[in-house]
Enzyme design. Structure first.
Site, PDB file in Angstrom:
ATOM      1  N   LYS A 210       0.943  -0.952   0.162  1.00 49.42           N
ATOM      2  CA  LYS A 210      -0.053  -0.659  -0.129  1.00 49.42           C
ATOM      3  C   LYS A 210       0.605   1.046  -0.445  1.00 49.42           C
ATOM      4  O   LYS A 210       0.717   2.254  -0.679  1.00 49.42           O
ATOM      5  CB  LYS A 210      -1.211  -0.276   1.298  1.00 49.42           C
ATOM      6  CG  LYS A 210      -1.931   1.389   0.926  1.00 49.42           C
ATOM      7  CD  LYS A 210      -2.621   0.780   2.655  1.00 49.42           C
ATOM      8  CE  LYS A 210      -3.521   2.127   2.932  1.00 49.42           C
ATOM      9  NZ  LYS A 210      -4.501   2.348   3.564  1.00 49.42           N
ATOM     10  N   GLU A 216      10.364  -4.470   4.337  1.00 52.66           N
ATOM     11  CA  GLU A 216      11.149  -6.251   4.066  1.00 52.66           C
ATOM     12  C   GLU A 216      10.893  -6.038   2.397  1.00 52.66           C
ATOM     13  O   GLU A 216      11.016  -6.811   1.550  1.00 52.66           O
ATOM     14  CB  GLU A 216       9.427  -6.533   4.941  1.00 52.66           C
ATOM     15  CG  GLU A 216      10.612  -6.900   6.089  1.00 52.66           C
ATOM     16  CD  GLU A 216       9.821  -5.729   6.936  1.00 52.66           C
ATOM     17  OE1 GLU A 216       9.474  -4.949   6.557  1.00 52.66           O
ATOM     18  OE2 GLU A 216       9.562  -5.910   8.100  1.00 52.66           O
ATOM     19  N   GLY A 271      -4.685  -1.741   5.047  1.00 48.16           N
ATOM     20  CA  GLY A 271      -3.925  -3.064   4.376  1.00 48.16           C
ATOM     21  C   GLY A 271      -4.608  -4.348   5.470  1.00 48.16           C
ATOM     22  O   GLY A 271      -4.884  -5.246   4.448  1.00 48.16           O
ATOM     23  N   ARG A 272      -5.262  -4.582   6.625  1.00 47.36           N
ATOM     24  CA  ARG A 272      -5.390  -6.080   6.424  1.00 47.36           C
ATOM     25  C   ARG A 272      -6.826  -5.849   6.339  1.00 47.36           C
ATOM     26  O   ARG A 272      -7.364  -7.841   6.494  1.00 47.36           O
ATOM     27  CB  ARG A 272      -5.000  -6.360   8.045  1.00 47.36           C
ATOM     28  CG  ARG A 272      -5.786  -5.565   9.042  1.00 47.36           C
ATOM     29  CD  ARG A 272      -5.845  -4.824  10.221  1.00 47.36           C
ATOM     30  NE  ARG A 272      -6.050  -3.859  11.275  1.00 47.36           N
ATOM     31  CZ  ARG A 272      -5.506  -2.574  11.555  1.00 47.36           C
ATOM     32  NH1 ARG A 272      -4.542  -2.515  10.615  1.00 47.36           N
ATOM     33  NH2 ARG A 272      -6.112  -1.846  11.717  1.00 47.36           N
ATOM     34  N   GLU A 357      -3.910  -6.835  14.894  1.00 49.39           N
ATOM     35  CA  GLU A 357      -3.577  -5.071  14.591  1.00 49.39           C
ATOM     36  C   GLU A 357      -5.087  -4.143  14.761  1.00 49.39           C
ATOM     37  O   GLU A 357      -5.038  -3.383  15.328  1.00 49.39           O
ATOM     38  CB  GLU A 357      -2.527  -5.408  13.344  1.00 49.39           C
ATOM     39  CG  GLU A 357      -1.934  -4.310  12.748  1.00 49.39           C
ATOM     40  CD  GLU A 357      -1.351  -4.043  11.585  1.00 49.39           C
ATOM     41  OE1 GLU A 357      -0.362  -4.434  12.013  1.00 49.39           O
ATOM     42  OE2 GLU A 357      -2.337  -4.414  10.581  1.00 49.39           O
ATOM     43  N   HIS A 388      -2.729 -33.212  19.641  1.00 51.06           N
ATOM     44  CA  HIS A 388      -2.254 -33.427  20.005  1.00 51.06           C
ATOM     45  C   HIS A 388      -0.753 -32.521  20.182  1.00 51.06           C
ATOM     46  O   HIS A 388       0.262 -32.997  20.708  1.00 51.06           O
ATOM     47  CB  HIS A 388      -1.480 -34.255  18.879  1.00 51.06           C
ATOM     48  CG  HIS A 388      -2.872 -35.742  18.415  1.00 51.06           C
ATOM     49  ND1 HIS A 388      -2.788 -37.078  19.058  1.00 51.06           N
ATOM     50  CD2 HIS A 388      -3.844 -35.392  17.385  1.00 51.06           C
ATOM     51  CE1 HIS A 388      -4.192 -37.367  18.975  1.00 51.06           C
ATOM     52  NE2 HIS A 388      -4.336 -36.938  17.247  1.00 51.06           N
ATOM     53  N   LYS A 516       9.739  -0.076  14.133  1.00 52.96           N
ATOM     54  CA  LYS A 516       9.685   0.322  12.587  1.00 52.96           C
ATOM     55  C   LYS A 516      11.195   1.545  12.720  1.00 52.96           C
ATOM     56  O   LYS A 516      12.099   1.497  11.828  1.00 52.96           O
ATOM     57  CB  LYS A 516       9.120   0.330  11.734  1.00 52.96           C
ATOM     58  CG  LYS A 516       7.940  -0.174  11.186  1.00 52.96           C
ATOM     59  CD  LYS A 516       7.035   0.258  10.193  1.00 52.96           C
ATOM     60  CE  LYS A 516       6.308  -0.845  10.160  1.00 52.96           C
ATOM     61  NZ  LYS A 516       5.056  -0.228   8.911  1.00 52.96           N
TER      62      LYS A 516
HETATM   63  O1  LIG Z   1       1.299  -2.869   2.372  1.00 54.86           O
HETATM   64  P1  LIG Z   1       2.130  -2.778   2.834  1.00 54.86           P
HETATM   65  O2  LIG Z   1       2.364  -0.315   3.210  1.00 54.86           O
HETATM   66  O3  LIG Z   1       3.852  -2.281   2.937  1.00 54.86           O
HETATM   67  O4  LIG Z   1       2.216  -2.466   4.251  1.00 54.86           O
HETATM   68  C1  LIG Z   1       2.268  -3.710   5.141  1.00 54.86           C
HETATM   69  C2  LIG Z   1       2.104  -3.611   6.357  1.00 54.86           C
HETATM   70  O5  LIG Z   1       2.942  -3.201   7.665  1.00 54.86           O
HETATM   71  C3  LIG Z   1       1.375  -2.728   8.434  1.00 54.86           C
HETATM   72  O6  LIG Z   1       1.087  -1.553   8.174  1.00 54.86           O
HETATM   73  C4  LIG Z   1       2.032  -3.452   9.712  1.00 54.86           C
HETATM   74  O7  LIG Z   1       3.576  -2.634   9.827  1.00 54.86           O
HETATM   75  C5  LIG Z   1       0.497  -3.290   7.799  1.00 54.86           C
HETATM   76  O8  LIG Z   1      -1.224  -3.031   8.209  1.00 54.86           O
HETATM   77  C6  LIG Z   1       0.364  -3.604   6.726  1.00 54.86           C
HETATM   78  O9  LIG Z   1      -0.562  -4.668   6.187  1.00 54.86           O
END
Ligand SMILES: O=P(O)(O)OC[C@H]1O[C@](O)(CO)[C@@H](O)[C@@H]1O
Length: 553
Positions: A210, A216, A271-272, A357, A388, A516
């Site tokens: 987004k 990452e 995002g979620r 979240e 189990h 972060k």
């Molecule tokens: O889609 P992006 O901006 O890379 O963010 C990834 C994820 O990182 C977050 O902001 C949390 O670090 C989530 O809410 C989001 O889904």
């Protein structure tokens, strides 16, 4: 605006406290024995799902007190605000319009800043359809003209978990030969392992972010781009092999992804909650666009149900209020979700982000501290495997852990009598949680097995299962795109309803930012050594030192 002057001072809250007292002495066993209609009364069907909530510490008075509390907290108005595009995410001043992403073409307009968002939503779905067909039919090929065989989706959090869950859950509906891979983690093993078996000529990358700023995703995309350019020996190869889904058009363009290879995301989608948007492209690639539209339709059916059904017949409201009941009145600290379906094995992970979240918050919308506990820990794993592993704790541990068991009536893989056995296991767990085994019953069983009276008396407490532990059973005819859509939307709305009761903002996530920021401060120190001063504390400095020495830096 504060949700309420004081939640715990509300008459509806106090009524629940009063109702809790007498129920402490009554077990669910007794409730079932005294009411032959209980199972059918506490059963609701909607959007292809059936919720059996009879195995709860619940009677009609409590049920109506719970729904009264939801009413008193303004659920109806807040739900309408959600659906109609009001800025329900107060701290970011944004709407949260995931429901618009699955609204059919003939829906009433949904306006943000006065403009109907639905035409762009549907135009994006049409573009997705075109792309999926072009790739599947070999019209869109790689740099050397070969058809794509593999899609690598690079993204994390909401840009990963929902698509991962759905592509796995809908394996029986996969069509075409494109294989789908996900890379999320900054751990190099993730991308290294994924790329190891792939051919750059036939690999398509989809950068899902987004913000297009997430560390990452950025770093993994850079590695993917190097790998591609190295493999094809041509800098310009990026153009035909990279797609993006983002709100940050410029960021993606700077990376080398042309605007016509980008799909939009919108500020008004969290995002979620984004798997219904172009973030769902990996799902569309593997199941095809018409099935993807069935997924949306299933979610929309749940939206309609949530919007229209009375609270005491409303799946998301019931599940949310039961969670509030155990969280705030019975001291439950966690909630377990156990899908009895191998295809749903990533559901708990997706729900962890969705729920924790969203509702891992400590202040109300006006910034004042919440007076009660908010979101419990959500955890889980696929049944029957968990039986189990951790079910021992659920049955005999000292903590109360309400459960959701999810099981389709029909399997996509009817091997021997496996599905009956799986279903039996699920019912057995629900029954064991509810009924338990009294000490007298345990002693009786031991005597019958030939133990002496003394041995039986000694062993019986260890074999006693307290029972009276609540669980919901959620079922569906079969796991399909539509029922999966309804299931995920159900949990989205359940999350929202809880936030309404607690008066918190379930659409922001400020808590993840500090880590972060600190990470950005630590990374150069790891790579380049400490300039003057400390990274923040001596423990961090010490670990930085260990890392540098171990890596010869
Ligand atoms: O889609 P992006 O901006 O890379 O963010 C990834 C994820 O990182 C977050 O902001 C949390 O670090 C989530 O809410 C989001 O889904």
């Amino acid at each position: 605006m504060p949700n309420s002057p004081s939640l715990t001072q509300r008459p509806e809250w106090q009524r629940l406290e009063q109702l809790r007292q007498p129920l402490s002495g009554i077990t669910m066993r007794t409730l079932f024995d005294g009411d032959p209609e209980r199972a059918s009364r506490y059963l609701v069907r909607a959007a292809g799902l059936t919720l059996d909530f009879s195995r709860n510490r619940l009677n009609d008075d409590i049920l109506s007190a719970l729904t009264d509390l939801a009413d008193a907290c303004g659920l109806e108005a807040k739900r309408e605000a959600l659906f109609s595009g009001a800025r329900v995410n107060l701290t970011e001043q944004r709407p949260a319009l995931h429901t618009a992403l699955r609204a059919p073409t003939d829906s009433d307009p949904v306006r943000v800043e006065g403009e109907d968002v639905l035409p762009e939503v549907h135009a994006t779905l049409d573009r997705m359809e075109q792309l999926v067909e072009d790739v599947q039919q070999g019209r869109k090929t790689g740099h050397t003209g070969k058809a794509f065989t593999d899609l690598v989706s690079i993204g994390i959090g909401g840009s990963f978990l929902g698509p991962k869950l759905a592509t796995e859950a809908l394996v029986p509906f996969h069509q075409g030969s494109l294989r789908c891979h996900f890379v999320a983690n900054i751990d190099g093993t993730d991308i290294q392992r994924t790329l190891a078996d792939l051919n750059p000529e036939t690999t398509l990358f989809l950068v899902q972010s987004k913000s297009f700023r997430t560390q990452e995703t950025r770093e993994n995309s850079l590695v993917a781009r190097h790998w591609l350019v190295d493999g094809l020996g041509d800098e310009s190869a990026t153009e035909g092999h990279f797609l993006a889904v983002t709100t940050n058009t410029e960021g993606a363009a700077d990376f080398g992804i042309r605007v016509d290879n980008q799909f939009p995301m919108w500020d008004w989608v969290g995002g979620r909650y984004s798997l219904w948007s172009a973030i769902g492209l990996p799902i569309a690639f593997v199941i095809g666009m018409s099935r993807f539209r069935e997924l949306l339709a299933g979610a929309h059916a749940m939206d309609e149900h949530f919007r229209e059904a009375p609270s005491d017949r409303n799946l998301p409201v019931l599940m949310a209020m039961l969670s509030v009941w155990y969280n705030n009145f019975w001291g439950a600290q966690s909630h377990v979700v156990v899908p009895y379906d191998e295809y749903l094995r990533f559901l708990p992970e997706h729900l962890q982000q969705l729920d924790m979240e969203s509702n891992g918050k400590r202040v109300q919308q006006d910034g004042s501290p919440v007076a009660v506990d908010t979101g419990p820990v959500l955890w889980g794993g696929v049944g029957a495997n968990g039986q189990h592993a951790y079910h021992q704790l659920i049955h005999q541990g000292t903590r109360l852990i309400p459960a959701d068991f999810i099981v389709p009536l029909r399997s996509h893989n009817p091997v021997a009598s496996h599905h009956a056995a799986l279903y039996a296991n699920c019912l057995a767990q629900a029954r064991a949680m509810m009924a338990g085994k009294t000490e007298a019953e345990a002693e009786q069983e031991l005597l019958a097995s030939g133990l002496s009276a003394e041995e039986a008396r000694w062993l019986a407490p260890h074999k006693t299962i307290p029972g009276n532990r609540p669980c919901n059973l959620l079922t569906m005819d079969q796991l399909t795109p539509a029922t999966l859509g309804a299931l995920i939307a159900l949990y989205e709305h359940r999350t929202f309803v809880q936030s309404v009761i607690w008066g918190i903002d379930c659409f922001d996530q400020w808590g993840v930012e500090l880590g972060k920021q600190i990470g950005q401060h630590i990374l150069p120190r790891l790579l380049e050594g400490a300039p003057e001063g400390t990274a923040g504390d001596s423990a961090t400095d010490h670990m930085i030192d260990l890392f540098r020495r171990a890596n010869g830096l």
